[in-house]
Each structure stands twice: as C-alpha cells, then as structure tokens.
Design an enzyme around this catalytic site. Structure first.
Site, PDB file in Angstrom:
ATOM      1  N   SER A  36       0.899  -1.168   0.121  1.00 30.29           N
ATOM      2  CA  SER A  36       0.014  -0.005   0.013  1.00 30.29           C
ATOM      3  C   SER A  36       0.886   1.257  -0.036  1.00 30.29           C
ATOM      4  CB  SER A  36      -0.922  -0.033   1.299  1.00 30.29           C
ATOM      5  OG  SER A  36      -0.125   0.160   2.404  1.00 30.29           O
ATOM      6  N   ILE A  38       4.683   3.499   0.808  1.00 22.88           N
ATOM      7  CA  ILE A  38       5.778   3.882   1.788  1.00 22.88           C
ATOM      8  C   ILE A  38       5.986   5.410   2.480  1.00 22.88           C
ATOM      9  CG2 ILE A  38       7.506   2.170   1.320  1.00 22.88           C
ATOM     10  CD1 ILE A  38       8.921   4.093  -0.453  1.00 22.88           C
ATOM     11  N   SER A  86      -4.902   4.126  -2.587  1.00 30.95           N
ATOM     12  CA  SER A  86      -4.785   5.239  -1.301  1.00 30.95           C
ATOM     13  C   SER A  86      -5.795   6.300  -1.987  1.00 30.95           C
ATOM     14  CB  SER A  86      -3.431   5.584  -1.084  1.00 30.95           C
ATOM     15  OG  SER A  86      -3.573   6.854  -0.164  1.00 30.95           O
ATOM     16  N   TYR A 111       4.189  10.001  -4.433  1.00 30.63           N
ATOM     17  CA  TYR A 111       3.103   8.740  -3.848  1.00 30.63           C
ATOM     18  C   TYR A 111       1.908   8.875  -4.313  1.00 30.63           C
ATOM     19  CZ  TYR A 111       0.466   6.044  -0.128  1.00 30.63           C
ATOM     20  OH  TYR A 111      -0.264   5.244   0.321  1.00 30.63           O
ATOM     21  N   LYS A 115       0.019   6.146  -6.675  1.00 26.95           N
ATOM     22  CA  LYS A 115      -1.273   5.528  -6.354  1.00 26.95           C
ATOM     23  C   LYS A 115      -2.340   5.549  -7.470  1.00 26.95           C
ATOM     24  CE  LYS A 115       0.033   3.480  -3.192  1.00 26.95           C
ATOM     25  NZ  LYS A 115      -0.116   2.308  -2.827  1.00 26.95           N
ATOM     26  N   THR A 146      -0.566   2.917  11.642  1.00 28.71           N
ATOM     27  CA  THR A 146       0.596   2.094  11.121  1.00 28.71           C
ATOM     28  C   THR A 146       2.008   2.599  11.362  1.00 28.71           C
ATOM     29  OG1 THR A 146       0.782   2.543   8.898  1.00 28.71           O
ATOM     30  CG2 THR A 146      -0.798   0.801   9.617  1.00 28.71           C
TER      31      THR A 146
END
Length: 226
Positions: A36, A38, A86, A111, A115, A146
């Site tokens: 998913s 980093i 995401s 990112y 995605k 997380t």
C-alpha cells in the site's frame, strides 16, 4: 535527487507458486495484495536505477502481477488481484513522469502519482483479462495507525493519534474483496469500506489522464525486462 534500487522487482520474479495459493471452502483462488505504500520516498543507499516509491508501488506491483498471470489463469474463473491504493491518488492525474524528473522532489506528490497509476493499471488488467477468469480490483484502506504512517507523516500521525483506524480495520476491505462472490463485484473498480468508490473527484482533472496508461505500460514492461 538520489535514487534507490529496489529489490522488489527482482524478488517478484522468484516467487513460489505454492506460496501464493489460498484454499477457501469449495474454491482455490489466488489473491495478491500489492504494497500500500511507503509515504515519503527517501534517498537511501547508493546510486541506482529506480526511485524507491515508484519501484515499490508501481514497478514491483506490475512485475509481480504480470509474472503471476499464467498461474492466475490456471486458478480461473475465481483468481483475483487486489491492489491496495490510497485516497491520496485523488489529487493526482496520471502522468508518464514515472520517476519524478522535477528539480525539487516531493514525496507526497510522487506517492499520489504512484497510487493513481495503480488505479489505471487495475482498469487495464480488468479489461484485458475479463474473458479469462482473472478478476482485478483496487481499494483504499482508509487512514490506519501503522508504523509507516507514523514514520512518513509524523505531524499527521501525532495530530490524529487514537483517531485513526487499526491495522485490522484497514485490512477489512481487502479480505472482503477476496471472499465476496465475483458476481457481486465490479471488475476494475475501486473500493472503500466494502463499497465501490469514485476514482475521480470533481474539478481535479484526473479522469481524461487515464488515456496515457498504454504508454506507461510500455515503459513498465521495459523496466521489468518482460
């Protein structure tokens, strides 16, 4: 900007078929959930070929899925590929600038771009394999508490401490997609909280950008050596 060579694409070529098989009551299906993400891609290690976030979220995902397809076809008609994307992708259109060629690297933007590519790849695969019994879906797990979120977005993580989802809650829709009868799911769709979600938001200019996915796939095949 420094690049970090990721081993994901190489490891993807060495998977064991038996490790990918999941036995569920009355059926044998194969489910792959892509990494998913980093968050911020950081400069680590020595000079190398691929930017880390791209290698993790796009090139590794693409290579593993492509190499698994012969095995997935054997598990038809209920083989599934579930890619964990995401909600960050809502801010970014699809772009062929895969490794962020701009002067000032922005990990959040990169990112989001990665995605978005996952969403478009899922659409492409779903269309290509719709008659071969291999089903493709993407999903958004929501913001979960997380270690990755804490490291990548420390201010965000601290501000929302105790208010984010648990890891189990984040994984819920992945498991749901793996177990649902395929007749109840939409091939190539993007899911959030067990329901189909929009892939584009108004006024963001992302919808028409998916037309460049074919040129992106050509680049990925070349990078992956397929």
């Amino acid at each position: 900007m420094n690049f970090t060579k990721s081993a994901f694409s190489e490891h993807a070529k060495n998977f064991k078929p038996e490790d990918m098989q999941v036995q569920m009551e009355g059926k044998n299906c194969i489910v792959t959930g892509a990494n998913s993400g980093i968050g911020f891609a950081t400069a680590e290690g020595l000079a190398s070929r691929y930017e880390l976030s791209f290698a993790t979220n796009v090139l590794g995902t693409y290579t593993l899925t492509e190499l698994m397809l012969p095995l997935l076809e054997k598990a038809a008609p209920d083989a599934r590929v579930i890619t964990v994307s995401s909600g960050g992708m809502y801010t970014s259109p699809l772009t062929t600038d895969l490794q962020f060629s701009g002067d000032t690297f922005d990990g959040v933007v990169q990112y989001a771009r990665n995605k978005r590519i996952q969403i478009a790849l899922t659409e492409k695969w779903a269309e290509k394999y719709k008659d071969k019994g291999v089903n493709f879906y993407s999903m958004h797990p929501g913001w979960a508490e997380t270690p990755g979120v804490a490291k990548s977005l420390p201010d965000f993580s601290k501000s929302f401490e105790g208010k984010l989802r648990s890891s189990e809650e984040g994984a819920d829709t992945v498991i749901w997609l793996a177990l649902q009868p395929k007749e109840k799911l939409v091939p190539g769709a993007f899911y959030f909280d067990r329901a189909e979600a929009p892939k584009h938001l108004p006024l963001t200019g992302t919808k028409n950008s998916h037309s460049v996915i074919d040129s992106i796939v050509e680049k990925l095949r070349s990078f992956a050596g397929l």
